[in-house]
Scaffold this motif. Structure first.
Motif, short mmCIF file in Angstrom:
data_model
loop_
_atom_site.label_atom_id
_atom_site.label_comp_id
_atom_site.label_asym_id
_atom_site.label_seq_id
_atom_site.Cartn_x
_atom_site.Cartn_y
_atom_site.Cartn_z
N LEU A 87 0.80 -1.28 0.05
CA LEU A 87 -0.06 -0.03 0.11
C LEU A 87 0.83 1.27 0.11
O LEU A 87 0.52 2.03 -0.58
N PHE A 88 1.99 1.41 0.78
CA PHE A 88 2.84 2.50 0.74
C PHE A 88 3.40 2.69 -0.55
O PHE A 88 3.70 3.75 -0.90
N SER A 89 3.87 1.60 -1.28
CA SER A 89 4.43 1.65 -2.47
C SER A 89 3.45 2.48 -3.61
O SER A 89 3.86 3.00 -4.47
N GLN A 90 2.14 2.49 -3.47
CA GLN A 90 1.36 2.90 -4.19
C GLN A 90 0.94 4.50 -3.81
O GLN A 90 0.45 5.20 -4.75
N LEU A 91 1.28 4.77 -2.61
CA LEU A 91 0.97 6.09 -2.32
C LEU A 91 2.10 7.24 -3.00
O LEU A 91 3.28 7.05 -2.84
N GLY A 122 -8.09 5.66 1.19
CA GLY A 122 -9.28 4.98 1.29
C GLY A 122 -9.37 4.16 -0.05
O GLY A 122 -9.56 3.07 -0.33
N GLN A 123 -9.11 5.16 -1.19
CA GLN A 123 -9.06 4.76 -2.61
C GLN A 123 -7.85 3.65 -2.78
O GLN A 123 -7.94 2.68 -3.81
N LEU A 124 -6.83 4.02 -2.38
CA LEU A 124 -5.33 3.06 -2.43
C LEU A 124 -5.98 1.80 -1.76
O LEU A 124 -5.61 0.63 -2.47
N VAL A 125 -6.58 1.70 -0.68
CA VAL A 125 -6.94 0.58 -0.08
C VAL A 125 -8.02 -0.20 -0.97
O VAL A 125 -7.57 -1.54 -1.02
N GLN A 126 -8.86 0.52 -1.47
CA GLN A 126 -9.95 -0.31 -2.49
C GLN A 126 -9.14 -0.83 -3.55
O GLN A 126 -9.35 -1.96 -3.86
N ASN A 127 -8.34 -0.17 -4.25
CA ASN A 127 -7.66 -0.60 -5.51
C ASN A 127 -6.75 -1.59 -5.29
O ASN A 127 -6.87 -2.90 -5.61
N TRP A 128 -5.91 -1.72 -3.83
CA TRP A 128 -5.09 -2.84 -3.40
C TRP A 128 -5.90 -4.02 -3.05
O TRP A 128 -5.61 -5.22 -3.53
N PHE A 170 -1.96 -0.10 7.67
CA PHE A 170 -1.72 1.03 6.75
C PHE A 170 -2.62 2.56 7.13
O PHE A 170 -2.22 3.52 7.25
N LEU A 171 -3.91 2.06 7.48
CA LEU A 171 -4.69 3.34 7.69
C LEU A 171 -4.42 3.86 9.08
O LEU A 171 -4.51 5.38 9.33
N THR A 172 -3.79 2.99 10.07
CA THR A 172 -3.55 3.68 11.32
C THR A 172 -2.25 4.60 11.22
O THR A 172 -2.25 5.66 11.79
N ALA A 173 -1.30 3.76 10.13
CA ALA A 173 0.04 4.67 10.08
C ALA A 173 -0.25 6.04 9.17
O ALA A 173 0.26 7.16 9.65
N MET A 174 -1.24 6.03 8.45
CA MET A 174 -1.55 7.33 7.76
C MET A 174 -2.35 8.18 8.78
O MET A 174 -2.59 9.40 8.14
#
Length: 155
Positions: free
Chosen positions: A1-5, A14-20, A38-42
């Motif tokens: 997930l972080f690699s896509q950010l 939220g969109q990154l999570v859905q795509n992943w 991921f969401l907690t880190a963000m």
């Protein structure tokens, strides 16, 4: 997930999570833990600040493999994230290497030990980046982003 950010201030987690989640073949329980992590880190101010787009001209590398020779030693690896700052002519002048770590950390001494353990890796990454880009090593910062506890530590 972080690699896509790309940048924390312009991307929608939220969109990154859905795509992943759609593209991931992982088991549902594992996927849920990854998403929560991921969401907690963000939500961490330190992590968010470290992942914001800096002012000026920049180049962003994500999951960038490299092979180079530093002081006669062959080094191969993959940068998690490198933010390269450029001058007005596009020349690379400085950089920040950001390496994501998901280690469980139970105490401040755990964090200190992990930073010391990863320091050698980060030094090799910085030397490699300097060789690849020609950026003066004194202008390369090294950051460990401990995502489980929301900390960004400069090495």
């Amino acid at each position: 997930l972080f690699s896509q950010l790309e940048w924390a201030d312009t991307s929608d987690p939220g969109q990154l999570v859905q795509n992943w989640a759609r593209a991931s073949a992982g088991q549902d329980g594992l996927k849920e833990r990854v998403v929560t992590h991921f969401l907690t880190a963000m939500q961490s101010p330190e992590i968010l600040d470290g992942l914001k787009k800096p002012e000026g001209r920049t180049i962003l590398w994500r999951e960038k493999p490299f092979d180079t020779v530093v002081n006669g030693q062959w080094i191969a690896g993959q940068f998690d994230r490198v933010v390269i700052r450029c001058d007005e002519h596009g020349g690379m002048v400085s950089a920040v290497i950001q390496d994501f770590k998901s280690n469980r950390i139970d105490s401040p001494s755990d964090l200190d030990r992990l930073v010391a353990d990863y320091a050698g890796q980060m030094d090799l990454y910085a030397a490699s980046l300097a060789t690849i880009t020609g950026i003066d090593p004194r202008n390369i910062e090294k950051h460990l982003l401990f995502t489980a506890v929301g900390r960004m530590v400069r090495v």
